[in-house]
Design a protein around this motif. Structure first.
Motif, short mmCIF file in Angstrom:
data_model
loop_
_atom_site.label_atom_id
_atom_site.label_comp_id
_atom_site.label_asym_id
_atom_site.label_seq_id
_atom_site.Cartn_x
_atom_site.Cartn_y
_atom_site.Cartn_z
N TYR A 19 18.82 53.12 12.58
CA TYR A 19 19.22 53.06 11.17
C TYR A 19 18.26 52.14 10.45
O TYR A 19 18.09 50.99 10.81
CB TYR A 19 20.64 52.52 11.01
N SER B 55 32.16 46.00 20.15
CA SER B 55 31.93 46.41 18.78
C SER B 55 30.43 46.33 18.50
O SER B 55 29.76 45.37 18.88
CB SER B 55 32.71 45.48 17.86
N SER C 279 30.43 54.66 17.98
CA SER C 279 30.62 55.57 16.84
C SER C 279 29.36 56.37 16.58
O SER C 279 29.43 57.56 16.23
CB SER C 279 30.97 54.79 15.57
N ASN D 159 29.07 60.34 16.33
CA ASN D 159 28.50 61.01 15.15
C ASN D 159 27.34 61.92 15.53
O ASN D 159 27.15 62.98 14.93
CB ASN D 159 28.07 59.98 14.11
P1 ADP Z 1 33.49 51.11 14.37
O1 ADP Z 1 33.53 49.68 14.80
O2 ADP Z 1 34.74 51.86 14.64
O3 ADP Z 1 32.24 51.80 14.78
P2 ADP Z 1 32.42 50.37 11.87
O4 ADP Z 1 33.25 49.61 10.88
O5 ADP Z 1 31.39 49.69 12.70
O6 ADP Z 1 33.46 51.12 12.78
O7 ADP Z 1 31.70 51.57 11.13
C1 ADP Z 1 32.33 52.35 10.17
C2 ADP Z 1 31.28 53.23 9.50
O8 ADP Z 1 30.28 52.43 8.86
C3 ADP Z 1 30.54 54.11 10.51
O9 ADP Z 1 30.40 55.40 9.95
C4 ADP Z 1 29.18 53.45 10.70
O10 ADP Z 1 28.18 54.42 10.93
C5 ADP Z 1 28.99 52.73 9.37
N1 ADP Z 1 28.27 51.45 9.58
C6 ADP Z 1 28.45 50.59 10.58
N2 ADP Z 1 27.63 49.55 10.47
C7 ADP Z 1 26.90 49.75 9.34
C8 ADP Z 1 25.87 49.04 8.70
N3 ADP Z 1 25.38 47.91 9.18
N4 ADP Z 1 25.37 49.54 7.55
C9 ADP Z 1 25.83 50.70 7.07
N5 ADP Z 1 26.80 51.43 7.64
C10 ADP Z 1 27.32 50.97 8.78
#
Ligand code: ADP
Ligand code: ADP
Length: 236
Positions: A13, A42, A47, A51
């Motif tokens: 990313y 975590s 995730s 995805n």
């Molecule tokens: P989980 O811990 O269940 O993976 P998160 O809260 O980490 O849930 O992620 C929720 C959503 O936000 C996911 O779709 C993930 O791809 C996105 N996400 C996670 N981290 C980031 C980040 N640093 N910047 C942008 N989007 C993020």
């Protein structure tokens, strides 16, 4: 017979300030008919993996094949077909899969309507799925009239509407008390056993990972080890 093949999968990313390597060379094989749990801290990439398998997130490098579909190289049309018919996705918050003003029977029919399934078939299949998941009594209820566990089981039915080969579940029991969580997990096992769907469930719940034949641990975007467990016995 492998349904899912991940070979050295990388997902980066790129944000304005940093580059995050969410998956860093992940390998994974899942056989047809398996039910596996994916565990990990975590931020370890769970995730992101789901995805990628859902076809919503393209890998930056590496190979991903699901049911013969190469997910690194899907055309727009193939992607629509893949998401509609090959995979189903269950989110942590069931409410996100449901629609406030639709009854359970209506919301389960929705993906079939979009896919062009005839009305009679839709109604029959929706009833069968609700019955299989133990929520036949919710058929004419809206989400607000259901418990959290019922909402989650209805959202599993929605994910199964178009008969996917692969069911992905991201923390499906995450917000539920342990008794309700056990009910929802038992519904996933029923889906695996009765419909023959391959199920990949991301979980923090040791009660869940303790009940599957195989748990895959992810660490820093890689499968770190595969904890093998004996097949659970029915009714245990
Ligand atoms: P989980 O811990 O269940 O993976 P998160 O809260 O980490 O849930 O992620 C929720 C959503 O936000 C996911 O779709 C993930 O791809 C996105 N996400 C996670 N981290 C980031 C980040 N640093 N910047 C942008 N989007 C993020
Ligand atoms: P997990 O599900 O195991 O909590 P995620 O797959 O959500 O892990 O995230 C893995 C890493 O990728 C984390 O560092 C997260 O912040 C980052 N990440 C996930 N989605 C995004 C995104 N859309 N944009 C930027 N970073 C992301």
């Amino acid at each position: 017979d492998a349904l899912v093949v991940c070979d050295n999968v990388v997902r980066i990313y790129q944000t304005e300030t940093v580059e995050v390597q969410a998956l860093q060379g992940l390998d994974l094989l899942v056989d047809r008919g398996e039910l596996i749990a994916v565990v990990g801290a975590s931020g370890s990439g769970k995730s992101t993996l789901l995805n990628v398998l859902a076809g919503t997130d393209a890998p930056t490098a590496g190979k991903v094949r699901v049911a013969g579909h190469d997910l690194t190289d899907l055309t727009r049309t193939e992607q629509v077909h893949y998401r509609r018919h090959v995979v189903g996705f269950v989110r942590q918050q069931a409410a996100r899969n449901l629609v406030p003003y639709l009854t359970a029977a209506q919301v389960v029919q929705l993906p079939m309507t979009i896919a062009g399934t005839p009305a009679r078939t839709r109604a029959t299949r929706a009833d069968e799925l609700l019955d299989l998941l133990g929520v036949a009594h919710c058929r004419d209820r809206r989400p607000v009239e259901m418990s959290g566990g019922e909402q989650q089981r209805v959202s599993i039915a929605v994910a199964l509407a178009n008969d996917p080969q692969l069911l992905l579940a991201d923390e499906p029991t995450g917000e539920l008390d342990s008794e309700t969580a056990a009910e929802v997990f038992s519904a996933l096992r029923t889906v695996n056993r009765e419909l023959g769907a391959t199920v990949v469930v991301v979980t923090h719940d040791a009660a869940v990972s303790g009940q599957v034949a195989r748990t895959v641990a992810i660490r820093d975007g890689r499968t770190s080890s595969e904890v093998l467990r004996s097949e659970e016995t029915d009714g245990a």
